[in-house]
Enzyme design. Structure first.
Site, PDB file in Angstrom:
ATOM      1  CD  GLU A  54      -2.820  -1.112   2.248  1.00  0.00           C
ATOM      2  OE1 GLU A  54      -3.936  -1.424   2.157  1.00  0.00           O
ATOM      3  OE2 GLU A  54      -2.548  -0.662   3.477  1.00  0.00           O
ATOM      4  CG  ASP A  67      -8.057  -4.484   4.858  1.00  0.00           C
ATOM      5  OD1 ASP A  67      -7.501  -4.911   6.020  1.00  0.00           O
ATOM      6  OD2 ASP A  67      -7.947  -3.659   4.469  1.00  0.00           O
ATOM      7  CD  GLU A  82      -9.771  -0.618   7.992  1.00  0.00           C
ATOM      8  OE1 GLU A  82      -9.174  -0.065   6.952  1.00  0.00           O
ATOM      9  OE2 GLU A  82      -8.957  -1.165   8.605  1.00  0.00           O
TER      10      GLU A  82
END
Length: 835
Positions: A297, A375, A403
């Site tokens: 990332e 994820d 998240e």
């Protein structure tokens, strides 16, 4: 056998702000036989103030006083014959108190607890283990448990870490509980009192290390002044048996050290990291080690120099070896992909990158693997990388930080989700291969292993932004110690410790929490399609279209006729072939793939029938309605506890559950409307797109308001909302009520944007029913939005309103800042109607 003496007053207790978490030590009554079981003395076999045993003695004294009003004297290093609790190591006990038979072999950090006979013995294999045993005993007492027990408890793995995502400026990536307790303005904070309290919480659930900074690391953490600050943090944590570790930026030799390279094989780079590591250990002699995110990332890594990930990891491992430190090297490595390539699949990345390197890592390297291959989604298959590293230690990465899972504004109890992975049998070489046995090193005979969890504690007194989210931190610690534990039993211990012993509270919160993950899965994303949140912006509200058409690889490949990723070997990306043969065969065949992962492994028509007999599209419709209905019940169940929970926490939790009831409907409608529009297939129950109790704001008479087309379209009822004509214009929307006369709940759906606090007033026949402000950025925990979308959409409800047909409904909206008092619709809900 649990022995309960009842114990607690059922009256209202004093207001609590959550700062003590599950270590409240709430007062319980204790008379007669109960009183005789309380120790009068505490014998501490290590008087060193920095020792966890010293802390154990102090904690026992505080706990006994707070819970039962019993004052126990502390003596140091001298056994008493009876009516005492003795805490120390096994070796210290034998030296001070004499031999003791019946104690089994204890592993590192393990403890033996005995409440039999005339004294309580809490003996650890080391100082840390003794502290763990003291917290275990206090947990029993705080739950009214005076059972006569004698047992050993050993950790299932040596690595039981948490990863903070705190930034040097004091912000927290995916932080929903306030600013950092560690950093501010590029430096380590002076006041470390919250760090001490955090160490206490971590020790009580047997976490032995905390990485204090973000994996997207800032190299300035390594400046001399901050190294001293790290020493101060370590000093605070040390008495609680918690070591610190730090995340590293791979390019630090260049960005901080002034070198012209950060090539892991360059001698100047090797020397630079050796020097930095030496300086770190001068300040933190017991530092746990490093956490490294590289080539992921946008973070720098060894690939820049055509070096392997193992060469990158080994750079740090060798620097740490003289000090006994560990490198946790994240397997979260993937490249941007082209969706037009049918073979492209981000889920394959971990195995593709790391399997060829198995056996090339130094012994003190642990590959940290996210539980699923994408994820932290609401449901993923177990990462196949666990089954592909035979000669490399591994740890599972979990996420207490919600998240993608409601960001602590939604109740989602996560241990049941984690258990689907921990208990999964990968059948390596056709032998039992539970993930929990792989990560503990047992299956492949590795000496290291365990678990790490991303945790976003902040300065909010609730730590995580929500009282109920703390069950996830507690649950993580318990499962890190023993991954075979039952999530419901863990939850009930947490409830008793956090909210007391009232059986109604226990039953209600158990039901709420155990239903929360299935409900969230139902109203967000199911059948293995992932959490259909916005992956390009806040990762919070619904935006299924954002999953596709980008290079991030969280694709659904949805079109007008079909949906799902084909990950088969025969016709798809080949991902299923990364599993051992028995598991690969299950996922390769659509007839044996479980329904809850069908769209993860197969691309099918919306009309494909599941094992349940329903079509894909009808399951979507039904599940999203079912999930939202479950969320409505959460509020009702919680409200039944009024008077049984202190008012401060009752109101805090009620507000969040009330919000969740509304946002679950936003989710339900957005996902159903999107796929209804995409597929053109109607809901057989005629719910999707049919809302007979709604009045659309754009259909009202508008003065000072204007119509606004919302994007994504599915996050507004009918794709349209209204906003004030300007940021300094008051808007009014009026209409006549055409529903039968009766008593209704009035639900107003609106948008609460970051950057302003609009004010709304609701009237019937010029009689004010209610008013509210758009201040969610101050009172809720999720990442706010500057747009009208699924993140900012929310609902407020006014109950029990008497309505006559023909009444005039009026809403007055006063904009503030950039927020133009947006409105979506008003629903008139008869009793029992969800909408």
């Amino acid at each position: 056998m649990r022995i309960l003496f009842f114990l607690a007053s059922l009256g209202i207790v004093a207001a609590e702000n959550g700062l003590d978490g599950w270590l409240r030590y709430a007062s319980l009554s204790c008379t007669g036989q109960c009183r005789s079981k309380l120790p009068a003395n505490i014998v501490v076999l290590n008087a060193t103030e920095t020792s966890p045993i010293y802390i154990a003695g102090s904690e026992l004294q505080i706990g006994l006083k707070s819970i039962y009003g019993s004052h126990a004297e502390i003596t140091w290093g001298k056994c008493k014959a009876s009516s005492s609790v003795v805490v120390g190591t096994v070796e210290q006990y034998r030296e001070t108190c004499g031999s003791l038979s019946g104690i089994p072999e204890l592993e590192e950090d393990g403890f033996w607890l005995s409440t039999q006979g005339d004294k309580v013995r809490i003996l650890g294999s080391n100082d840390r283990g003794a502290l763990y045993g003291a917290f275990e005993y206090l947990s029993m007492l705080a739950q009214g448990n005076f059972s006569a027990v004698a047992y050993a408890s050993n950790p299932s793995a040596p690595i039981r870490w948490v990863n903070q995502w705190d930034n040097m400026d004091g912000s927290i990536e995916r932080g929903y509980g306030g600013p950092s307790i560690f950093f501010k303005d590029g430096a380590i904070v002076e006041d470390l009192s919250r760090v001490k309290q955090y160490g206490r919480l971590l020790a009580s659930v047997r976490i032995n290390a905390v990485v204090i900074n973000n994996v997207n690391a800032n190299a300035t953490l390594l400046t001399p002044e901050n190294l001293k600050g790290l020493g101060r943090i370590a000093d605070v944590f040390r008495p609680y048996g918690v070591k610190i570790g730090i995340s590293l930026n791979f390019a630090s030799p260049e960005t901080l050290g002034g070198l012209d390279t950060y090539d892991p094989l360059d001698t100047s780079v090797i020397d630079w990291w050796s020097s930095v590591t030496e300086q770190l250990y001068q300040n933190v002699p017991d530092m746990a080690g490093y956490l490294v995110k590289a080539d992921s990332e946008g973070e720098p890594g060894p690939a820049v120099y055509n070096r392997t990930l193992s060469q990158g990891a080994n750079l740090f491992a060798k620097a740490l070896q003289p000090y006994g430190g560990i490198v946790m090297f994240r397997a979260f490595v993937y490249n941007q992909l082209n969706e037009s390539n049918w073979d492209a699949d981000r889920a394959k990345a971990a195995v593709d990158f790391f399997k060829p390197l198995d056996g090339e890592f130094e012994e003190n390297v642990v590959v940290q693997i996210k539980f699923g291959p994408i994820d932290f989604q609401v449901r993923e298959p177990t990462s196949p990388l666990f089954a592909n590293l035979f000669n490399t230690s591994s740890a599972i990465e979990l996420e207490v930080t919600q998240e993608y899972l409601g960001q602590q504004s939604h109740l989602v109890y996560l241990p049941p989700l984690w258990k689907t992975v921990l208990d999964f049998d990968l059948r390596v070489d056709h032998k039992p291969s539970l993930v929990r046995d792989i990560i503990t090193g047992k299956r492949f005979n590795r000496k290291l292993g365990g678990s790490a969890a991303v945790v976003n504690v902040g300065t909010n007194t609730t730590w995580l932004g929500s009282h109920l989210s703390m069950s996830n931190l507690y649950g993580y610690g318990r499962l890190a110690w023993n991954a075979a534990d039952d999530p419901e039993a863990i939850l009930q211990d947490w409830i008793r410790l956090t909210f007391g012993l009232d059986p109604t509270v226990l039953k209600t919160l158990t039901q709420l929490s155990m239903e929360s993950w299935p409900a969230y899965e139902n109203y967000s994303g199911n059948l293995g399609i992932q959490t259909l949140t916005d992956i390009l912006y806040t990762h919070y509200g619904p935006n299924p279209q954002s999953q596709d058409g980008n290079g991030w690889g969280q694709w659904t490949r949805a079109d007008s006729t079909s949906i799902g990723m084909d990950r088969t070997v025969s016709n798809g990306t080949g991902y299923s072939g990364q599993y051992p043969d028995e598991i690969a065969a299950i996922y390769e065949d659509i007839s044996t793939t479980p329904d809850d992962l069908l769209l993860w492994f197969h691309h099918v028509n919306y009309t494909h029938r599941l094992h349940s007999g329903k079509t894909i599209i009808q399951h979507f419709y039904d599940a999203h309605y079912s999930g939202a209905e479950s969320a409505q019940s959460f509020l009702t169940q919680w409200e039944s506890l009024k008077g049984k929970v202190d008012e401060e926490r009752y109101n805090h939790i009620r507000h969040r559950l009330d919000y969740q009831t509304g946002h679950s409907i936003v989710w339900r409608d957005a996902i159903n409307n999107f796929y209804h529009n995409l597929s053109g297939i109607p809901d057989t129950s005629k719910r999707v797109g049919h809302h007979p109790w709604r009045i659309e704001a754009e259909n009202m008479n508008l003065d000072g308001y204007k119509v606004y087309t919302v994007s994504p379209f599915e996050t507004a009822s009918g794709s349209i909302a209204i906003v004030t004509a300007s940021n300094d214009t008051v808007g009014t929307a009026t209409t006549k009520v055409d529903f039968p006369s009766g008593t209704y709940d009035l639900a107003v759906n609106y948008y609460d944007l970051y950057g302003g606090k609009s004010h709304w007033e609701l009237y019937l026949n010029n009689h004010q029913i209610g008013e509210w402000a758009g201040n969610s950025e101050d009172v809720l925990s999720h990442t706010p939005s500057i747009y009208l979308d699924g993140h900012s959409a929310m609902r407020i409800k006014f109950r029990g309103v008497m309505v006559q047909k023909g009444d005039v409904l009026k809403i007055v909206g006063k904009p503030d800042g950039v927020e133009p008092a947006p409105l979506d619709y008003v629903a008139f809900l008869p009793q029992g109607v969800v909408d």
